[in-house]
Design a protein around this motif. Structure first.
Motif, PDB file in Angstrom:
ATOM      1  N   MET A  20      30.788 -30.815   8.184  1.00  0.00           N
ATOM      2  CA  MET A  20      30.773 -29.453   7.687  1.00  0.00           C
ATOM      3  C   MET A  20      31.611 -29.293   6.410  1.00  0.00           C
ATOM      4  N   ASP A  21      32.730 -29.989   6.316  1.00  0.00           N
ATOM      5  CA  ASP A  21      33.633 -29.783   5.181  1.00  0.00           C
ATOM      6  C   ASP A  21      32.987 -30.012   3.817  1.00  0.00           C
ATOM      7  N   PRO A  22      32.257 -31.116   3.607  1.00  0.00           N
ATOM      8  CA  PRO A  22      31.688 -31.316   2.269  1.00  0.00           C
ATOM      9  C   PRO A  22      30.722 -30.215   1.852  1.00  0.00           C
ATOM     10  N   VAL A  23      30.020 -29.638   2.797  1.00  0.00           N
ATOM     11  CA  VAL A  23      29.046 -28.593   2.480  1.00  0.00           C
ATOM     12  C   VAL A  23      29.744 -27.313   2.028  1.00  0.00           C
ATOM     13  N   ARG A  24      30.901 -27.015   2.616  1.00  0.00           N
ATOM     14  CA  ARG A  24      31.616 -25.775   2.313  1.00  0.00           C
ATOM     15  C   ARG A  24      32.770 -25.988   1.329  1.00  0.00           C
ATOM     16  N   TYR A  25      32.796 -27.102   0.651  1.00  0.00           N
ATOM     17  CA  TYR A  25      33.915 -27.440  -0.231  1.00  0.00           C
ATOM     18  C   TYR A  25      33.993 -26.458  -1.390  1.00  0.00           C
ATOM     19  N   ASP A  26      35.120 -25.813  -1.540  1.00  0.00           N
ATOM     20  CA  ASP A  26      35.309 -24.778  -2.550  1.00  0.00           C
ATOM     21  C   ASP A  26      36.064 -25.366  -3.750  1.00  0.00           C
ATOM     22  N   ILE A  27      35.327 -25.864  -4.709  1.00  0.00           N
ATOM     23  CA  ILE A  27      35.927 -26.536  -5.861  1.00  0.00           C
ATOM     24  C   ILE A  27      36.781 -25.576  -6.681  1.00  0.00           C
ATOM     25  N   GLU A  28      36.356 -24.343  -6.830  1.00  0.00           N
ATOM     26  CA  GLU A  28      37.152 -23.386  -7.610  1.00  0.00           C
ATOM     27  C   GLU A  28      38.501 -23.122  -6.950  1.00  0.00           C
ATOM     28  N   TRP A  29      38.535 -23.072  -5.618  1.00  0.00           N
ATOM     29  CA  TRP A  29      39.816 -22.901  -4.935  1.00  0.00           C
ATOM     30  C   TRP A  29      40.737 -24.077  -5.257  1.00  0.00           C
ATOM     31  N   TRP A  30      40.185 -25.285  -5.206  1.00  0.00           N
ATOM     32  CA  TRP A  30      40.986 -26.471  -5.504  1.00  0.00           C
ATOM     33  C   TRP A  30      41.462 -26.477  -6.947  1.00  0.00           C
ATOM     34  N   ARG A  31      40.633 -26.024  -7.862  1.00  0.00           N
ATOM     35  CA  ARG A  31      41.067 -25.951  -9.263  1.00  0.00           C
ATOM     36  C   ARG A  31      42.273 -25.025  -9.402  1.00  0.00           C
ATOM     37  N   GLY A  32      42.250 -23.922  -8.710  1.00  0.00           N
ATOM     38  CA  GLY A  32      43.386 -23.012  -8.722  1.00  0.00           C
ATOM     39  C   GLY A  32      44.620 -23.659  -8.097  1.00  0.00           C
ATOM     40  N   PHE A  33      44.411 -24.389  -7.015  1.00  0.00           N
ATOM     41  CA  PHE A  33      45.521 -25.081  -6.353  1.00  0.00           C
ATOM     42  C   PHE A  33      46.137 -26.122  -7.279  1.00  0.00           C
ATOM     43  N   TRP A  34      45.289 -26.892  -7.971  1.00  0.00           N
ATOM     44  CA  TRP A  34      45.791 -27.907  -8.908  1.00  0.00           C
ATOM     45  C   TRP A  34      46.655 -27.242  -9.973  1.00  0.00           C
ATOM     46  N   LYS A  35      46.191 -26.116 -10.483  1.00  0.00           N
ATOM     47  CA  LYS A  35      46.927 -25.430 -11.541  1.00  0.00           C
ATOM     48  C   LYS A  35      48.252 -24.873 -11.014  1.00  0.00           C
ATOM     49  N   ARG A  36      48.205 -24.226  -9.840  1.00  0.00           N
ATOM     50  CA  ARG A  36      49.420 -23.634  -9.257  1.00  0.00           C
ATOM     51  C   ARG A  36      50.484 -24.684  -8.945  1.00  0.00           C
ATOM     52  N   THR A  37      50.049 -25.857  -8.513  1.00  0.00           N
ATOM     53  CA  THR A  37      51.005 -26.892  -8.096  1.00  0.00           C
ATOM     54  C   THR A  37      51.375 -27.852  -9.218  1.00  0.00           C
ATOM     55  N   GLY A  38      50.668 -27.782 -10.347  1.00  0.00           N
ATOM     56  CA  GLY A  38      51.001 -28.618 -11.494  1.00  0.00           C
ATOM     57  C   GLY A  38      50.738 -30.097 -11.295  1.00  0.00           C
ATOM     58  N   VAL A  39      49.765 -30.437 -10.464  1.00  0.00           N
ATOM     59  CA  VAL A  39      49.466 -31.849 -10.254  1.00  0.00           C
ATOM     60  C   VAL A  39      48.882 -32.460 -11.528  1.00  0.00           C
ATOM     61  N   GLN A  40      49.029 -33.755 -11.656  1.00  0.00           N
ATOM     62  CA  GLN A  40      48.500 -34.472 -12.816  1.00  0.00           C
ATOM     63  C   GLN A  40      47.380 -35.426 -12.440  1.00  0.00           C
ATOM     64  N   CYS A  41      47.217 -35.662 -11.141  1.00  0.00           N
ATOM     65  CA  CYS A  41      46.224 -36.625 -10.664  1.00  0.00           C
ATOM     66  C   CYS A  41      45.737 -36.187  -9.292  1.00  0.00           C
ATOM     67  N   VAL A  42      44.483 -36.448  -9.015  1.00  0.00           N
ATOM     68  CA  VAL A  42      43.937 -36.189  -7.680  1.00  0.00           C
ATOM     69  C   VAL A  42      43.256 -37.447  -7.169  1.00  0.00           C
ATOM     70  N   ILE A  43      43.321 -37.641  -5.864  1.00  0.00           N
ATOM     71  CA  ILE A  43      42.622 -38.738  -5.206  1.00  0.00           C
ATOM     72  C   ILE A  43      41.464 -38.102  -4.458  1.00  0.00           C
ATOM     73  N   ILE A  44      40.252 -38.528  -4.784  1.00  0.00           N
ATOM     74  CA  ILE A  44      39.049 -37.914  -4.220  1.00  0.00           C
ATOM     75  C   ILE A  44      38.259 -38.959  -3.443  1.00  0.00           C
ATOM     76  N   ASN A  45      37.841 -38.599  -2.220  1.00  0.00           N
ATOM     77  CA  ASN A  45      36.969 -39.494  -1.455  1.00  0.00           C
ATOM     78  C   ASN A  45      35.672 -39.665  -2.238  1.00  0.00           C
ATOM     79  N   ALA A  46      35.376 -40.898  -2.561  1.00  0.00           N
ATOM     80  CA  ALA A  46      34.176 -41.177  -3.339  1.00  0.00           C
ATOM     81  C   ALA A  46      33.098 -41.815  -2.482  1.00  0.00           C
ATOM     82  N   GLY A  47      33.467 -42.779  -1.716  1.00  0.00           N
ATOM     83  CA  GLY A  47      32.461 -43.498  -0.970  1.00  0.00           C
ATOM     84  C   GLY A  47      33.076 -44.527  -0.071  1.00  0.00           C
ATOM     85  N   GLY A  48      32.424 -45.659  -0.027  1.00  0.00           N
ATOM     86  CA  GLY A  48      32.756 -46.675   0.948  1.00  0.00           C
ATOM     87  C   GLY A  48      31.608 -46.658   1.932  1.00  0.00           C
TER      88      GLY A  48
END
Length: 94
Positions: free
Chosen positions: A1-29
């Motif tokens: 269920m999570d990938p279908v409801r993934y809110d990218i805009e929320w995460w963009r706001g979170f990245w900005k609020r927390t000042g992160v410089q790098c993200v680790i994203i599940n790509a595959g395997g």
């Protein structure tokens, strides 16, 4: 269920609020969060042709972040193992 409801805009706001410089994203395997032509590649239910990894990568790069793609091999299926047993580690008892 999570990938279908993934809110990218929320995460963009979170990245900005927390000042992160790098993200680790599940790509595959074993599980592919992008369209794959590899037959035993498992895709999350209801993700369809959506390229969730690609969408997140583009958003992160647009926000000036470094992206590390994470490979997860923990959710393999029996079908995958039968197709490529040489890709798996075994102990002395098999």
């Amino acid at each position: 269920m999570d990938p279908v409801r993934y809110d990218i805009e929320w995460w963009r706001g979170f990245w900005k609020r927390t000042g992160v410089q790098c993200v680790i994203i599940n790509a595959g395997g074993i599980v592919a969060y992008y369209p794959s032509r590899f037959p035993p590649h498992y895709r999350p239910l209801r993700l369809g042709d959506r390229d969730l990894f690609g969408e997140l990568r583009v958003a992160a790069h647009e926000d000036g972040l470094v992206v590390l793609a994470r490979m997860d091999s923990s959710r393999t299926t029996e079908e995958f193992h039968r197709a490529h047993p040489d890709w798996f580690a075994r102990d002395a008892s098999g």
